[in-house]
Design an enzyme around this catalytic site. Sequence first.
Site, short mmCIF file in Angstrom:
data_model
loop_
_atom_site.label_atom_id
_atom_site.label_comp_id
_atom_site.label_asym_id
_atom_site.label_seq_id
_atom_site.Cartn_x
_atom_site.Cartn_y
_atom_site.Cartn_z
N TYR A 155 32.89 38.66 43.76
CA TYR A 155 33.58 39.91 44.09
C TYR A 155 34.18 40.50 42.83
O TYR A 155 34.38 39.82 41.83
CB TYR A 155 34.68 39.67 45.14
CG TYR A 155 35.82 38.82 44.65
CD1 TYR A 155 35.79 37.44 44.75
CD2 TYR A 155 36.95 39.41 44.06
CE1 TYR A 155 36.83 36.66 44.29
CE2 TYR A 155 38.00 38.64 43.60
CZ TYR A 155 37.94 37.26 43.72
OH TYR A 155 38.98 36.49 43.25
N CYS A 156 34.46 41.81 42.90
CA CYS A 156 35.18 42.49 41.81
C CYS A 156 36.01 43.61 42.45
O CYS A 156 36.20 43.62 43.66
CB CYS A 156 34.20 43.01 40.76
SG CYS A 156 33.02 44.23 41.37
N THR A 157 36.47 44.57 41.66
CA THR A 157 37.38 45.59 42.18
C THR A 157 36.73 46.51 43.21
O THR A 157 37.23 46.67 44.31
CB THR A 157 37.92 46.45 41.02
OG1 THR A 157 38.35 45.58 39.98
CG2 THR A 157 39.07 47.34 41.48
#
Length: 343
Positions: free
Chosen positions: A198-200
């Site tokens: 996951y990321c932003t």
Amino acid sequence: MQLYNTLSARERAALIEEAGQERLTISFYKYAHIGNPKIFRNHLFITWNELDVLGRIYVANEGINAQLSVPAENFEAFKEHLDSISFLENVRLNIAIEQDNMSFLKLKVKVRHKIVADGLNDATFDVTNKGVHVGAEKFNELIEDPDTILVDMRNHYESEIGHFKNAITPDVDTFRDSLDIIEQDLSEHKEDKKLVMYCTGGIRCEKASAYYKHKGFKQVYQLEGGIIDYTRQVQNKNLENKFLGKNFVFDHRRSERISDDIISNCHQCGKPCDTHVNCANEACHLLFIQCDECAAQMDNCCSDDCKKVNALPYEEQKKLRKGKGASNKIFKKGRSEVLKFKQ
Ligand SMILES: [Zn+2]
Ligand SMILES: [Zn+2]
């Protein structure tokens, strides 16, 4: 044919004010093979300029990354135009919750080498061959699976103030570094484990998932829409929130609180704190975590040296900076020897 802005930002702000128009702030990205980004760029500029769209858009051979402001009354026409472009049909649009009519004052469509600076020079790797996208509900399930390895694809200063429970948070300054470190650390598990990332907002994972598939990982998943959309889904669907702390964001807000947990510490006194600030000494500008008491005691600076410089008259400070003009442009986020409590 007009291909560039003719109004200054100030003229534009006055026009928006006068028209009293409601505008929507929208972002989207898409990896796709774009043969001639320059022609595509001009096509977007001409069409969007007519629709009074403003914003900052990057176009590259690998796709498009756009942050826009669209007059509400032109939204349908804008959407129709997107749908007329084969690879943008039904693209997921993130519409900002807090509206700001002045979020953008110019239309800038730029041709770039890449839409995400990734440091990769790997022509054999296909960024559109990406991992399985999962929503919040499936993500919650996956990350409880003992066969899952959960990886945070962001940089150290982002994951420090907030991350998912049980995530690996590489201590890296760049996306490129995290790609390498994760590949090395997980090389034993290319086939037997589920690599979930996951990321932003999803754009980094989009590339990372394709990269890991290219490197031989068999089961690659990514959180669709990133932490931003996860939070929205958790609220809308009343799901369990598994994200601890704050989500670091790249606008003037710096972060959004997702849970009440404070998982980081003031870099100066060590007490629990998750407020990022920039050192008040302009020549330093270091990004770090500082509590209110330390801010008061240090005059919002990162060190005694910066405090001394910052107390000088502005002209004196300018003289000190002379010849070191670029010093505050050096990429130093959240790391400095002066920060005693930076883990
Ligand atoms: Zn403190
Ligand atoms: Zn400083």
